[in-house]
Design a protein around this motif. Structure first.
Motif, mmCIF file in Angstrom:
data_model
loop_
_atom_site.group_PDB
_atom_site.id
_atom_site.type_symbol
_atom_site.label_atom_id
_atom_site.label_comp_id
_atom_site.label_asym_id
_atom_site.label_seq_id
_atom_site.Cartn_x
_atom_site.Cartn_y
_atom_site.Cartn_z
ATOM 1 N N HIS A 1 -31.469 -44.296 2.968
ATOM 2 C CA HIS A 1 -32.288 -43.832 1.927
ATOM 3 C C HIS A 1 -32.852 -45.005 0.994
ATOM 4 N N VAL A 2 -31.926 -45.819 0.839
ATOM 5 C CA VAL A 2 -32.359 -47.190 -0.038
ATOM 6 C C VAL A 2 -33.400 -47.883 0.785
ATOM 7 N N PHE A 3 -33.204 -48.341 2.208
ATOM 8 C CA PHE A 3 -34.198 -49.153 2.581
ATOM 9 C C PHE A 3 -35.555 -48.108 2.882
ATOM 10 N N TRP A 4 -35.328 -46.694 2.952
ATOM 11 C CA TRP A 4 -36.570 -45.918 3.052
ATOM 12 C C TRP A 4 -37.292 -46.068 1.926
ATOM 13 N N ARG A 5 -36.681 -46.015 0.532
ATOM 14 C CA ARG A 5 -37.256 -45.895 -0.649
ATOM 15 C C ARG A 5 -38.024 -47.000 -1.080
ATOM 16 N N TRP A 6 -37.293 -48.378 -0.957
ATOM 17 C CA TRP A 6 -37.517 -49.563 -1.324
ATOM 18 C C TRP A 6 -38.197 -50.347 -0.317
ATOM 19 N N GLY A 7 -38.018 -50.200 1.148
ATOM 20 C CA GLY A 7 -38.535 -51.211 2.020
ATOM 21 C C GLY A 7 -37.321 -52.215 2.306
ATOM 22 N N TYR A 8 -37.449 -52.967 3.214
ATOM 23 C CA TYR A 8 -36.221 -53.919 3.492
ATOM 24 C C TYR A 8 -36.278 -55.091 2.296
ATOM 25 N N SER A 9 -37.494 -55.854 2.060
ATOM 26 C CA SER A 9 -37.534 -56.611 1.135
ATOM 27 C C SER A 9 -37.086 -56.558 -0.167
ATOM 28 N N GLU A 10 -37.362 -55.195 -0.858
ATOM 29 C CA GLU A 10 -36.984 -54.616 -1.892
ATOM 30 C C GLU A 10 -35.487 -54.198 -1.924
ATOM 31 N N ALA A 11 -34.951 -53.740 -0.815
ATOM 32 C CA ALA A 11 -33.644 -53.350 -1.044
ATOM 33 C C ALA A 11 -32.796 -54.304 -0.927
ATOM 34 N N SER A 12 -32.382 -54.632 -2.271
ATOM 35 C CA SER A 12 -31.350 -55.817 -2.466
ATOM 36 C C SER A 12 -29.900 -55.452 -2.358
ATOM 37 N N ILE A 13 -29.045 -56.269 -2.163
ATOM 38 C CA ILE A 13 -27.591 -56.039 -2.273
ATOM 39 C C ILE A 13 -27.359 -55.074 -3.430
ATOM 40 N N ASP A 36 -39.988 -39.989 -0.186
ATOM 41 C CA ASP A 36 -41.432 -39.874 0.509
ATOM 42 C C ASP A 36 -41.740 -41.117 1.656
ATOM 43 N N GLY A 37 -42.564 -40.702 2.445
ATOM 44 C CA GLY A 37 -43.146 -41.674 3.548
ATOM 45 C C GLY A 37 -42.341 -41.497 4.751
ATOM 46 N N CYS A 38 -42.022 -42.587 5.250
ATOM 47 C CA CYS A 38 -41.002 -42.920 6.393
ATOM 48 C C CYS A 38 -40.518 -44.334 6.651
ATOM 49 N N LEU A 39 -39.316 -44.160 6.872
ATOM 50 C CA LEU A 39 -38.583 -45.439 7.097
ATOM 51 C C LEU A 39 -39.042 -46.307 8.059
ATOM 52 N N LEU A 40 -39.510 -45.842 9.227
ATOM 53 C CA LEU A 40 -40.255 -46.721 10.260
ATOM 54 C C LEU A 40 -41.396 -47.155 10.012
ATOM 55 N N THR A 41 -42.154 -46.673 9.021
ATOM 56 C CA THR A 41 -43.449 -46.815 8.611
ATOM 57 C C THR A 41 -43.372 -47.915 7.709
ATOM 58 N N VAL A 42 -42.573 -47.927 6.550
ATOM 59 C CA VAL A 42 -42.367 -48.978 5.574
ATOM 60 C C VAL A 42 -41.739 -50.221 6.170
ATOM 61 N N SER A 43 -41.055 -50.089 7.038
ATOM 62 C CA SER A 43 -40.330 -51.156 7.704
ATOM 63 C C SER A 43 -41.322 -51.859 8.636
ATOM 64 N N ALA A 44 -42.554 -51.242 9.394
ATOM 65 C CA ALA A 44 -43.371 -51.862 9.817
ATOM 66 C C ALA A 44 -44.554 -52.792 9.111
ATOM 67 N N THR A 45 -44.455 -52.154 8.030
ATOM 68 C CA THR A 45 -45.363 -52.972 6.997
ATOM 69 C C THR A 45 -44.682 -54.152 6.401
ATOM 70 N N GLN A 46 -43.476 -54.292 6.690
ATOM 71 C CA GLN A 46 -42.794 -55.505 5.906
ATOM 72 C C GLN A 46 -41.983 -56.341 7.358
ATOM 73 N N VAL A 67 -37.915 -51.993 15.458
ATOM 74 C CA VAL A 67 -38.840 -51.245 14.955
ATOM 75 C C VAL A 67 -40.010 -50.901 15.921
ATOM 76 N N ARG A 68 -40.549 -52.158 16.653
ATOM 77 C CA ARG A 68 -41.551 -51.997 17.668
ATOM 78 C C ARG A 68 -40.918 -51.142 18.714
ATOM 79 N N ALA A 69 -39.738 -51.063 19.259
ATOM 80 C CA ALA A 69 -39.201 -50.234 20.344
ATOM 81 C C ALA A 69 -39.186 -48.854 19.904
ATOM 82 N N THR A 70 -38.995 -48.425 18.638
ATOM 83 C CA THR A 70 -38.775 -47.037 18.356
ATOM 84 C C THR A 70 -40.377 -46.506 18.106
ATOM 85 N N ILE A 71 -41.278 -47.388 17.804
ATOM 86 C CA ILE A 71 -42.719 -46.796 17.535
ATOM 87 C C ILE A 71 -43.222 -46.529 18.890
ATOM 88 N N ASP A 72 -42.781 -47.569 19.908
ATOM 89 C CA ASP A 72 -43.283 -47.543 21.360
ATOM 90 C C ASP A 72 -42.668 -46.365 22.093
#
Length: 209
Positions: free
Chosen positions: A18-30, A103-113, A125-130
């Motif tokens: 949920h943290v990665f989902w909400r913030w995206g990888y870049s903003e999901a700090s330790i 909100d949104g989708c973990l896969l989508t926010v990950s693709a944007t980053q 990410v790419r394999a899941t989308i494919d």
């Protein structure tokens, strides 16, 4: 007992997802990950490895949660391509409407980053989308679309799915999102049915003998 984990590993992974989902990888700090999971840094690293490894485990958990829902929705039988599109997008709408997840989708926010991910994360990410795209194509073929139409419609439907996730994060209403999904399904009605496997050659025009 010494060395025994005193927390629910699966629940900690769900919270990290949920943290990665909400913030995206870049903003999901330790710091956000430890706060979100309730674990100290030592427990977080000791259980899941570094941030990249935890992200990959979170994405895997996400796929294991939602891929079966897509598989069930696409299993059919469907009366035509538009029904396939509607069933696929309904899974996304139901997830977006779920108040227990971000909100949104973990896969989508990950693709944007994508650039922020390591090579293994990008590959996941790419394999899941494919994989979703391939499932869509097969369901569309089974519903009567030709090969070219199924490939094109699968890609467009996947793009619509991702746009729903982006719009939901921007605060668009459930009614707006349902309108987008309905329009995509209606557009699929224009897809021609499967062509014969061996189309007949055009006849030569008859001329004077």
């Amino acid at each position: 007992m010494t060395g025994r984990k005193q927390f629910d590993v699966d629940e900690a992974l769900r919270r990290a997802m949920h943290v990665f989902w909400r913030w995206g990888y870049s903003e999901a700090s330790i710091d956000r990950l430890t706060e979100g999971t309730g674990l100290g840094r030592g427990s977080l690293y000791g259980t899941f490895g570094g941030k990249s490894a935890l992200f990959r485990k979170s994405l895997q958990r996400y796929a294991q949660t939602y891929q079966p829902q897509y598989e069930q929705a696409l299993s059919g039988p469907h009366p035509g391509p538009s029904a396939v599109v509607a069933a696929f997008l309904r899974v996304a709408l139901n997830r977006i409407a779920d108040p227990t997840v971000p909100d949104g989708c973990l896969l989508t926010v990950s693709a944007t980053q994508f650039p922020a991910l390591d090579a293994e994360g990008r590959a996941m990410v790419r394999a899941t989308i494919d994989g979703l795209r391939a499932m869509l194509e097969q369901a569309l073929l089974a519903a009567g679309a030709g090969e070219r139409e199924a490939a094109e419609l699968a890609l467009c439907t996947l793009a619509t799915n991702k746009s729903l996730a982006v719009l939901s994060r921007a605060g668009f209403s459930g009614e707006d999102l349902a309108t987008v999904a309905s329009a995509a399904a209606r557009n699929a009605e224009a897809v021609p049915s499967r062509l014969p496997s061996e189309p007949s050659e055009p006849s030569e025009p008859s001329g004077p003998r």
